[in-house]
Design an enzyme around this catalytic site. Sequence first.
Site, PDB file in Angstrom:
ATOM      1  N   ARG A  19      -9.031   1.009   8.720  1.00 31.02           N
ATOM      2  CA  ARG A  19      -8.653  -0.357   9.056  1.00 31.02           C
ATOM      3  C   ARG A  19      -9.744  -1.074   9.822  1.00 31.02           C
ATOM      4  O   ARG A  19      -9.566  -2.238  10.172  1.00 31.02           O
ATOM      5  CB  ARG A  19      -7.396  -0.334   9.913  1.00 31.02           C
ATOM      6  CG  ARG A  19      -6.110  -0.673   9.132  1.00 31.02           C
ATOM      7  CD  ARG A  19      -4.991  -0.496  10.104  1.00 31.02           C
ATOM      8  NE  ARG A  19      -3.794  -1.188   9.862  1.00 31.02           N
ATOM      9  CZ  ARG A  19      -2.710  -0.671   9.300  1.00 31.02           C
ATOM     10  NH1 ARG A  19      -2.732   0.520   8.779  1.00 31.02           N
ATOM     11  NH2 ARG A  19      -1.598  -1.356   9.248  1.00 31.02           N
ATOM     12  N   ARG A  22      11.664  -1.762  10.669  1.00 37.92           N
ATOM     13  CA  ARG A  22      10.638  -1.390  11.634  1.00 37.92           C
ATOM     14  C   ARG A  22      10.565  -2.424  12.746  1.00 37.92           C
ATOM     15  O   ARG A  22      10.673  -3.613  12.490  1.00 37.92           O
ATOM     16  CB  ARG A  22       9.282  -1.297  10.925  1.00 37.92           C
ATOM     17  CG  ARG A  22       9.112   0.009  10.197  1.00 37.92           C
ATOM     18  CD  ARG A  22       7.897   0.053   9.331  1.00 37.92           C
ATOM     19  NE  ARG A  22       6.693  -0.488   9.937  1.00 37.92           N
ATOM     20  CZ  ARG A  22       5.491  -0.453   9.359  1.00 37.92           C
ATOM     21  NH1 ARG A  22       5.359   0.102   8.162  1.00 37.92           N
ATOM     22  NH2 ARG A  22       4.443  -0.963   9.951  1.00 37.92           N
ATOM     23  N   ARG A  62       0.013  -8.936  13.354  1.00 40.06           N
ATOM     24  CA  ARG A  62      -0.556  -7.929  12.449  1.00 40.06           C
ATOM     25  C   ARG A  62      -1.430  -8.586  11.381  1.00 40.06           C
ATOM     26  O   ARG A  62      -2.467  -8.052  11.002  1.00 40.06           O
ATOM     27  CB  ARG A  62       0.559  -7.101  11.804  1.00 40.06           C
ATOM     28  CG  ARG A  62       1.215  -6.158  12.814  1.00 40.06           C
ATOM     29  CD  ARG A  62       2.566  -5.670  12.329  1.00 40.06           C
ATOM     30  NE  ARG A  62       2.473  -4.820  11.177  1.00 40.06           N
ATOM     31  CZ  ARG A  62       3.476  -4.640  10.303  1.00 40.06           C
ATOM     32  NH1 ARG A  62       4.622  -5.282  10.452  1.00 40.06           N
ATOM     33  NH2 ARG A  62       3.315  -3.847   9.286  1.00 40.06           N
ATOM     34  N   LYS A 114       0.832  -1.207   0.000  1.00 42.19           N
ATOM     35  CA  LYS A 114       0.000   0.000   0.000  1.00 42.19           C
ATOM     36  C   LYS A 114       0.867   1.260   0.000  1.00 42.19           C
ATOM     37  O   LYS A 114       0.628   2.182  -0.769  1.00 42.19           O
ATOM     38  CB  LYS A 114      -0.917   0.024   1.235  1.00 42.19           C
ATOM     39  CG  LYS A 114      -1.857  -1.159   1.348  1.00 42.19           C
ATOM     40  CD  LYS A 114      -2.783  -1.047   2.552  1.00 42.19           C
ATOM     41  CE  LYS A 114      -2.080  -1.036   3.897  1.00 42.19           C
ATOM     42  NZ  LYS A 114      -1.372  -2.295   4.235  1.00 42.19           N
ATOM     43  N   ARG A 159      12.108  -6.242   4.898  1.00 40.68           N
ATOM     44  CA  ARG A 159      11.854  -4.847   4.527  1.00 40.68           C
ATOM     45  C   ARG A 159      12.772  -3.859   5.259  1.00 40.68           C
ATOM     46  O   ARG A 159      13.000  -3.985   6.458  1.00 40.68           O
ATOM     47  CB  ARG A 159      10.398  -4.549   4.869  1.00 40.68           C
ATOM     48  CG  ARG A 159       9.975  -3.148   4.601  1.00 40.68           C
ATOM     49  CD  ARG A 159       8.497  -3.076   4.445  1.00 40.68           C
ATOM     50  NE  ARG A 159       7.787  -2.965   5.702  1.00 40.68           N
ATOM     51  CZ  ARG A 159       6.486  -2.689   5.775  1.00 40.68           C
ATOM     52  NH1 ARG A 159       5.778  -2.516   4.693  1.00 40.68           N
ATOM     53  NH2 ARG A 159       5.898  -2.588   6.946  1.00 40.68           N
TER      54      ARG A 159
END
Length: 221
Positions: A88, A160, A171, A13, A127
């Site tokens: 969300r 992160r 998550r 996203k 990531r």
Amino acid sequence: MRVVLVGPPGAGKGTQARALQSTFGIPQISTGDLLREAVREGTPLGKQARTYMDKGELVPDSVVVSLVAERIQKPDCTKGFLLDGFPRTIVQADAIAAELDRIKQQLDAAISIVVTRQELVERLSGRWVCRSCQAMYHERFTPPRKSGVCDACGGELYQRTDDKAETINARLEVYERSTAPLLSYYRERALLHDIDGMGTPEAIAQRITTTLKSLTPQSVA
Ligand code: AMP
């Protein structure tokens, strides 16, 4: 044009919203980025948000709804926006619809980025994000030219804290429970467009662009 990007963590996203900003001349609004900024600055909101974010849980609806309601009234949103990571929950979706109604606007599209679970876990666990410009890299798929340094701005890359294996699973579960119901919500309102989120970021951006450009001229004003 007012667009929301829906999809599990790791669907792309943020990458897509950033790429689409210049194509459509509208800003990306990422609640994750806004919250991380508040955490970095140590504001009261940031301190409250951190306890949820570190565990991979959702920050309370009222907190994110006021952040977004305030942000979409800034002058750069006159022509629209790309909401990334918001809404969300159904409560958030209803709240933003009511807020847009109040300011005589409406959503034009909800883009659902569809990616397999295995791919999501691989993407999230490799990531790296730029501390300065938030550009994203992946240690295997899209590594930076120089390790630890952003190609775009020279900023420092970091992982992160919520991209750790155990938090990733939390998550993804939160997504299934609280966010996936938004797909039916937007489908029922004839706003949902499913986009194949597998492939290169460029190919996915092209699919989204084609879909958004195919919307009627009135709806993209
Ligand atoms: P993201 O960068 O979109 O993956 O968001 C990172 C974290 O910020 C999430 O795991 C949540 O803890 C929090 N967050 C971001 N957006 C929202 C939202 N719309 N509602 C609640 N929490 C959010």
